[in-house]
Each structure stands twice: as C-alpha cells, then as structure tokens.
Design a protein around this motif. Structure first.
Motif, mmCIF file in Angstrom:
data_model
loop_
_atom_site.group_PDB
_atom_site.id
_atom_site.type_symbol
_atom_site.label_atom_id
_atom_site.label_comp_id
_atom_site.label_asym_id
_atom_site.label_seq_id
_atom_site.Cartn_x
_atom_site.Cartn_y
_atom_site.Cartn_z
ATOM 1 N N TYR A 195 42.601 52.009 28.792
ATOM 2 C CA TYR A 195 42.099 50.955 30.218
ATOM 3 C C TYR A 195 41.723 49.053 29.370
ATOM 4 C CZ TYR A 195 41.692 55.515 32.158
ATOM 5 O OH TYR A 195 41.566 57.237 32.143
ATOM 6 N N TYR B 143 39.187 46.580 31.330
ATOM 7 C CA TYR B 143 37.946 46.198 31.870
ATOM 8 C C TYR B 143 37.676 44.527 31.099
ATOM 9 C CZ TYR B 143 37.505 50.862 33.050
ATOM 10 O OH TYR B 143 37.977 52.051 33.503
ATOM 11 N N GLN C 151 33.594 42.106 31.915
ATOM 12 C CA GLN C 151 32.296 42.693 32.507
ATOM 13 C C GLN C 151 31.449 40.900 32.367
ATOM 14 O OE1 GLN C 151 30.003 44.108 29.276
ATOM 15 N NE2 GLN C 151 28.897 45.162 31.644
ATOM 16 N N LEU D 23 31.278 46.040 35.750
ATOM 17 C CA LEU D 23 32.200 46.627 34.493
ATOM 18 C C LEU D 23 33.664 45.985 35.876
ATOM 19 C CD1 LEU D 23 31.373 49.277 31.733
ATOM 20 C CD2 LEU D 23 32.411 47.052 31.722
ATOM 21 N N LEU E 95 37.807 46.751 36.391
ATOM 22 C CA LEU E 95 39.578 47.841 35.863
ATOM 23 C C LEU E 95 40.463 45.946 35.904
ATOM 24 C CD1 LEU E 95 40.720 49.816 34.380
ATOM 25 C CD2 LEU E 95 41.644 50.515 36.762
ATOM 26 N N TYR F 123 45.264 49.668 33.622
ATOM 27 C CA TYR F 123 45.175 50.961 32.998
ATOM 28 C C TYR F 123 46.870 51.589 32.832
ATOM 29 C CZ TYR F 123 46.860 53.382 37.266
ATOM 30 O OH TYR F 123 47.622 53.592 38.757
ATOM 31 N N LYS G 121 48.207 48.982 38.258
ATOM 32 C CA LYS G 121 46.929 47.801 38.207
ATOM 33 C C LYS G 121 46.136 47.813 38.807
ATOM 34 C CE LYS G 121 50.634 44.345 39.933
ATOM 35 N NZ LYS G 121 51.439 43.459 40.485
#
Lengths: 113, 115
Positions: free
Chosen positions: B33, B35, B37, B43, B45, B48, B57
């Motif tokens: 994954y 992410y 932040q 977090l 996404l 993935y 997506k």
C-alpha cells in the motif's frame, strides 16, 4: 462515505496514570479494528487489534474495548510512560473493502512528568 | 531483516518534475500500500496492490501511479509533481491471508516537498 474519527485530537496525562483514547466509527459493517502508534518522524506501529466478535482484548499494558452498539472503541494504556507519547490512530476494515484500512485522524498523547 | 524500506528519506522537488518513491519489503507479503499523511488528515490510501501483477486505486489516486512487477517492490511515481503533493508518504505491506484480517506493517516514510 464511511469514516473513522476520534473524539479528542490531544490528550495529556501524568506519568503513571492510565490513558484512554477514544475512537468512533460509522460503518456498522466494520469487523476488524486496529490501533497504531506513531512516534514523531516514524511510521505507524501496530499496537493491538480486535475483531467485531469480541468486546475486549488485552495486550501488554494495553486494552482495547469495542462497543458495537454505539460504534465506539477505546484504547486503554495502563501506567502511562514517557515512551507512550505519540499519535495514536484507530483503523477499521470491513468485508467488501478488499480489506483496506480506513484510518482516523489521530490523537496526540503527551505524557507529563 | 529490514522489514520495509523506503527511499529517499526526504526530497525537495520542483513542480513539474517526475519523481519515483521506492518501497521494498522482505517479508514476502502479498499486499502492499501507499499512503500519504497530511497534518490533521491522518493516513489516506493512494494505491494498493493485493498481489504481484495487480494494482488498485485508493482514496486519493490522482496524480500518482504504481506498479507491482514482483512481490518485494512497489514504487510510487508522481508523473508531474504539484505543490499539493507535498506530504509524508508511507508504504505498507500485509500478508493478506485468504479470509484473514489485515494488519499492515509500515515503512519509515518519505518526506516530499514540492516547490
């Protein structure tokens, strides 16, 4: 869309006291929850998880409580130590989400000497 | 055993430039994954991959692309960076066992600044 949120963005506790960090979730289909700890400048670290068929789970100095009726979970830290100072995130996942995690915005825990 | 490594640790990038953030895991996890932040937003996404050769997506995929040529590597590419992509980027992996729950293990992050 569904979301996970936290009641309080910051929490200060005295060293040695117990800490309680709360999290509300809105998706009643969520069946797995995780608490992560993130120290400054680092990636999130797994603390404890709980499945929806449980109400309580204990780890070392940590306990997670899940109340499915009100869609609320909490993280309890016993005898809080300076090293516990960090941001704590709850995350949820539910069937049909491809088991992706949805994270809350986090609570900053500060342990006071 | 390193777990998950990310490179670079930090980067300052001019807007419009192309950038690839690298992520490698040595745990043989199926799923990986990416992410971002941002302060106050937790977090989110980006993309993935449930297994090598597949990608999907996430919540905020626009402006990013990924590939998963093998189990260990999951690079994230910004084709033409914009200032709103200034963020801290975390890569994560999970064993994602069939029917299992989804504990994710995170890398140390890449701090990206787009000017």
């Amino acid at each position: 869309g569904e979301s996970v949120g936290l009641h309080l963005p910051t929490l200060s506790v005295q060293e040695g006291d117990n800490s309680i960090i709360n999290c509300a979730y809105s998706n009643s289909a969520s069946d797995y929850f995780i608490w992560y700890k993130q120290e400054s400048g680092k990636g999130p670290q797994f603390i404890i998880d709980i499945r929806s068929n449980m109400d309580k789970r204990q780890g070392q100095r940590v306990t997670v409580l899940l109340n499915k009726t009100v869609k609320h979970l909490s993280l309890q830290i016993a005898a809080t130590q300076p090293g516990d100072s960090a941001v704590y995130f709850c995350a949820e996942t539910f069937p049909g989400s491809a088991r992706q995690l949805t994270f809350g915005s986090g609570t900053q825990l500060t342990v006071l000497p | 055993i390193a777990g998950i490594t990310q490179a670079p640790t930090s980067q300052i990038l001019a807007a419009g430039r192309r950038m690839t953030l690298r992520c490698t895991q040595d745990m043989r996890h199926n799923a990986m994954y990416w992410y971002r932040q941002d302060l106050g937003l937790g977090l989110r996404l980006i993309h993935y991959s449930n297994t090598a050769g597949t990608t999907g997506k996430g919540e905020v995929p626009d402006g990013y692309s990924v590939s998963r040529a093998n189990t260990d590597d999951f690079p994230l590419t910004l084709a033409s960076a914009v200032p709103s992509q200034t963020s801290v980027y975390f890569c994560a992996s999970s064993p994602k066992l069939a029917g299992g729950m989804n504990e994710q293990f995170f890398g140390p992050g890449t701090r990206l600044t787009v000017l």
